[in-house]
Design an enzyme around this catalytic site. Structure first.
Site, PDB file in Angstrom:
ATOM      1  N   GLU A 167     -12.563 -66.522  47.937  1.00  0.00           N
ATOM      2  CA  GLU A 167     -12.771 -65.109  48.307  1.00  0.00           C
ATOM      3  C   GLU A 167     -13.480 -65.016  49.653  1.00  0.00           C
ATOM      4  OE1 GLU A 167     -14.699 -62.897  45.141  1.00  0.00           O
ATOM      5  OE2 GLU A 167     -13.519 -63.899  43.592  1.00  0.00           O
ATOM      6  N   HIS A 184     -18.486 -65.739  49.930  1.00  0.00           N
ATOM      7  CA  HIS A 184     -18.857 -64.474  50.582  1.00  0.00           C
ATOM      8  C   HIS A 184     -20.109 -64.759  51.396  1.00  0.00           C
ATOM      9  CE1 HIS A 184     -15.938 -62.201  48.324  1.00  0.00           C
ATOM     10  NE2 HIS A 184     -16.420 -62.646  47.179  1.00  0.00           N
ATOM     11  N   ASP A 195     -15.084 -64.297  53.048  1.00  0.00           N
ATOM     12  CA  ASP A 195     -15.317 -63.280  54.076  1.00  0.00           C
ATOM     13  C   ASP A 195     -16.699 -63.534  54.656  1.00  0.00           C
ATOM     14  OD1 ASP A 195     -16.895 -62.201  51.946  1.00  0.00           O
ATOM     15  OD2 ASP A 195     -15.587 -60.461  51.668  1.00  0.00           O
ATOM     16  N   ASN A 214     -14.826 -70.029  38.673  1.00  0.00           N
ATOM     17  CA  ASN A 214     -15.012 -69.378  39.978  1.00  0.00           C
ATOM     18  C   ASN A 214     -16.385 -68.714  40.046  1.00  0.00           C
ATOM     19  OD1 ASN A 214     -13.623 -68.478  42.487  1.00  0.00           O
ATOM     20  ND2 ASN A 214     -13.852 -66.422  41.655  1.00  0.00           N
ATOM     21  N   GLU A 235     -18.034 -66.061  37.504  1.00  0.00           N
ATOM     22  CA  GLU A 235     -19.441 -65.657  37.685  1.00  0.00           C
ATOM     23  C   GLU A 235     -20.274 -65.700  36.400  1.00  0.00           C
ATOM     24  OE1 GLU A 235     -19.412 -61.808  39.607  1.00  0.00           O
ATOM     25  OE2 GLU A 235     -18.552 -62.631  41.448  1.00  0.00           O
TER      26      GLU A 235
HETATM   27  C1  XIL Z   1     -14.220 -56.824  44.273  1.00  0.00           C
HETATM   28  C2  XIL Z   1     -13.056 -56.047  44.881  1.00  0.00           C
HETATM   29  O1  XIL Z   1     -12.827 -56.528  46.179  1.00  0.00           O
HETATM   30  C3  XIL Z   1     -13.370 -54.573  44.907  1.00  0.00           C
HETATM   31  O2  XIL Z   1     -12.222 -53.825  45.277  1.00  0.00           O
HETATM   32  C4  XIL Z   1     -13.850 -54.091  43.535  1.00  0.00           C
HETATM   33  O3  XIL Z   1     -14.275 -52.745  43.626  1.00  0.00           O
HETATM   34  C5  XIL Z   1     -14.988 -54.945  43.020  1.00  0.00           C
HETATM   35  O4  XIL Z   1     -14.582 -56.309  43.006  1.00  0.00           O
HETATM   36  N1  XIL Z   1     -16.387 -61.322  43.195  1.00  0.00           N
HETATM   37  C6  XIL Z   1     -15.132 -61.322  42.639  1.00  0.00           C
HETATM   38  C7  XIL Z   1     -14.139 -60.295  43.053  1.00  0.00           C
HETATM   39  O5  XIL Z   1     -14.806 -62.232  41.868  1.00  0.00           O
HETATM   40  O6  XIL Z   1     -13.275 -59.914  42.001  1.00  0.00           O
HETATM   41  C8  XIL Z   1     -14.824 -59.055  43.599  1.00  0.00           C
HETATM   42  O7  XIL Z   1     -13.816 -58.175  44.102  1.00  0.00           O
HETATM   43  C9  XIL Z   1     -15.814 -59.431  44.669  1.00  0.00           C
HETATM   44  C10 XIL Z   1     -16.888 -60.330  44.107  1.00  0.00           C
END
Ligand code: XIL
Length: 299
Positions: free
Chosen positions: A235, A207, A237, A170, A128
């Site tokens: 990641e 996401h 969802d 990422n 990020e």
């Molecule tokens: C999130 C986790 O799922 C949570 O448990 C934590 O509190 C915060 O981070 N981008 C990412 C992940 O790269 O590491 C993040 O994960 C979600 C957003």
């Protein structure tokens, strides 16, 4: 095949999930984990605040627990993440001297990646680093103190620590091809490949809202792959987990030869960081949702 991992493996891909070390003792959780998934990303256990909470004091226990589980169950691991502006301890974010920060960053990367050497399929070396709605890097202690070169520095350091691990950049909101942020990351990867900076893969966090991926997602994945890197959905969802949105997401990956695999960000809805949106493939009791069948069919 009758599981996500086995079905993904039939096309040479993997299907993974984020795992929390504290849940490995929950038998409903671990039963689904070991039946369905052949790649694991620690949800928090490899982040800076856990791994090096104070300078030079490394805490690998929680991450080792997950890695040991993976080794015992034939699962591969993604390493997440060495350099990120979040879940970063205050002792790092308050450094103002460039030589100090460079040495702290390089030592963190080298020590963490060396600890897990040989056990990690791919590392999210930098997470990020780009700003939303822009092609530029976001403000962070790394950017502000070290300048644009910190990403290249991180990748070169990571390669030296474990030459066999794939090294990924990422990010989120880089799925829509025409977005400025997507273009900024694309330009960086093109530049890295042109100059021989070691990078092997780009992670698309994915996401999504309930509409799922943008229509251009497959185009974005193909265009990055054409630069000579793997692409991974790291990641995934989707709010409310509509079957169509999951199908479209998986299909975009399946149509791109260099889309190496897909990771969902948790197992049951109750495990999700977005639990209020019920975005995952299993309900809170561990039952398969409609989205599960949609994903299995699309793989
Ligand atoms: C999130 C986790 O799922 C949570 O448990 C934590 O509190 C915060 O981070 N981008 C990412 C992940 O790269 O590491 C993040 O994960 C979600 C957003």
């Amino acid at each position: 095949a009758s599981t996500l991992g086995a079905q993904a493996a039939a096309s040479g891909r993997y299907f993974g999930t984020a795992v929390a070390s504290g849940k490995l003792g929950d038998s409903t959780y671990s039963t689904i984990l070991d039946r369905e998934f052949n790649m694991i990303t620690p949800e928090n256990e490899m982040k800076w605040d856990t791994i090096e909470p104070s300078r030079g004091a490394f805490n690998f226990g929680p991450a080792d627990q997950i890695v040991n589980h993976a080794l015992a169950h034939g699962q591969q691991m993604r390493g997440h993440t060495t350099v990120w502006h979040n879940q970063l301890p205050g002792w790092v974010s308050s450094i103002t001297d460039a030589n100090t920060l460079r040495s702290v960053m390089d030592n963190h990367i080298t020590t963490e990646i060396s600890h897990f050497k040989g056990k990690i399929y791919a590392w999210d070396v930098v997470n990020e680093a780009f700003a939303d709605g822009s092609s530029q890097h976001r403000s962070s202690v790394f950017q502000n103190v070290l300048g644009n070169g910190f990403i290249e520095e991180a990748f070169r350091t990571a390669r030296a620590a474990d030459p066999a691990a794939k090294l990924c950049y990422n990010d989120y909101n880089i799925e829509n091809w025409t977005d400025a942020k997507t273009q900024g990351v694309y330009s960086m990867v093109r530049d890295f490949k042109a100059r021989g900076v070691p990078i092997d893969c780009v992670g698309f966090q994915s996401h999504f809202g309930s509409g799922g991926p943008p229509a251009s997602f497959q185009t974005t994945l193909s265009n990055f792959a054409a630069l000579g890197v793997d692409v991974q959905l790291t990641e995934l969802d989707i709010a409310q987990a509509p079957s169509a949105a999951y199908t479209n997401t998986v299909t975009a990956c399946m149509r791109v030869a260099r889309c190496a695999g897909i990771t969902v960000w948790g197992i049951r809805d109750s495990d999700s960081w977005r639990s209020g949106e019920s975005p995952l493939l299993f309900d809170g009791s561990g039952n398969k949702k409609a989205a599960y069948s949609a994903v299995l069919s699309a793989l």
